[in-house]
Design a protein around this motif. Sequence first.
Motif: not given
Length: 406
Positions: A112-113, A278, A357-358, A361-362
């Motif tokens: 998680g983020p 993003r 997906q996080h 994305r990072l």
Amino acid sequence: MTETLHGPVHRTRPTSSADPFSAELLADPHEFHEALREAGEVVHLERYDVDAMGRYDTVHAALTDWQSFESSAGVGISDFRREPPWRPPSLLLEADPPHHDAPRAVLQKILGPRALRALEPQWRADAAALVDEVLARGTEFDAVTELAEAFPLRVFPDAVGLRQEGREHLLPYGDHLFNTFGPENFLVQHGAPSLPEHAGWVNEQCARDALAPTGFGADIWAATDRGDITEAQAPLMVRSLLSAGVDTTIHALGAILAAFARTPEAWAALRSNPALARVAFDEAIRLESPVQTFFRTTTRDVEIDGVRIPEGRKILMFLGSANRDPRRWSDPGRFDLHRDPSGHVGFGMGIHQCVGQHVARLEAVALLTALAARVETIEPAGTPTRHLNNTLRAWETLPVRLTPDR
């Protein structure tokens, strides 16, 4: 999804003789996708005797209705209720509640983020170092090997806790895995001879004692100590990271770099406002859909647009088609950083939406930010070539020319 979404019941469903897994349509699926969307909400693919969905609303509805469209019968063309899978099924992709719940809850926390914030400074530094290294070698190169592949392979295996030796098995293993979601065609046959070697190495890395004492893999095994998951589940969850966490990110980065090379005004906008990284990531996922397709299986009779689909039917969902449906997106073939791409189904939707997906994305934001800080322009330097896969949309080569800041 309701029993009847639209229109009269028992309408004759349209059919298509096209082969979406042919080399021609894998390389360029857009005309086929348009025909699929125009034919109807559900189209029978005669070649494989499966039903297909290409419109955004229909695909989105099926993805979010796991009770009617199950994943546990396999997200590929094979039906696990009638034939054994070639490997133990994924606890995330190929499972439904309640078996899906505990593994997903564990990985949502690990990936998680909030958990990824600790990795962000190092990944940004790694991205900046990679860009410096690439530019030091020259300004014209293949963006697939030098950037899209190089960066995930630089940071993600370390984050999982893999040893250095043997990492060359990751890409061919993942490529074959995603090919097996389709029919046993030329792509599956090409990868089959080397599969035991690649799969053997990957499976060995999933054991607790093969992993570093810190990292995503160690965190998964720590969840067994807390009783959140079983010891039998832990290696399958580590395997999910290794099979779904590398190829998809590489192809997403390739899609982003190709989009910027074709759209110089978008690169200028990113340079002016790096916070757009993003948006650029999700817009590129919408535009190119690195994961093009997934199957589901009906658990009951359903009616869609007046077409009755019986229980036990394989449903082929075209995520790439849904993400370019003009009923949902204006000018869908355009890479547009002013668009709100949220709602795309490039990561799936609902309870099976991509849990990693996080991480992707990072990685993308770190690399794009590093490039924007050093590179004035990105432009094509030759004709790119496609890498064919039954499930994934990818570049084999992507020649680019960069103009560094003076």
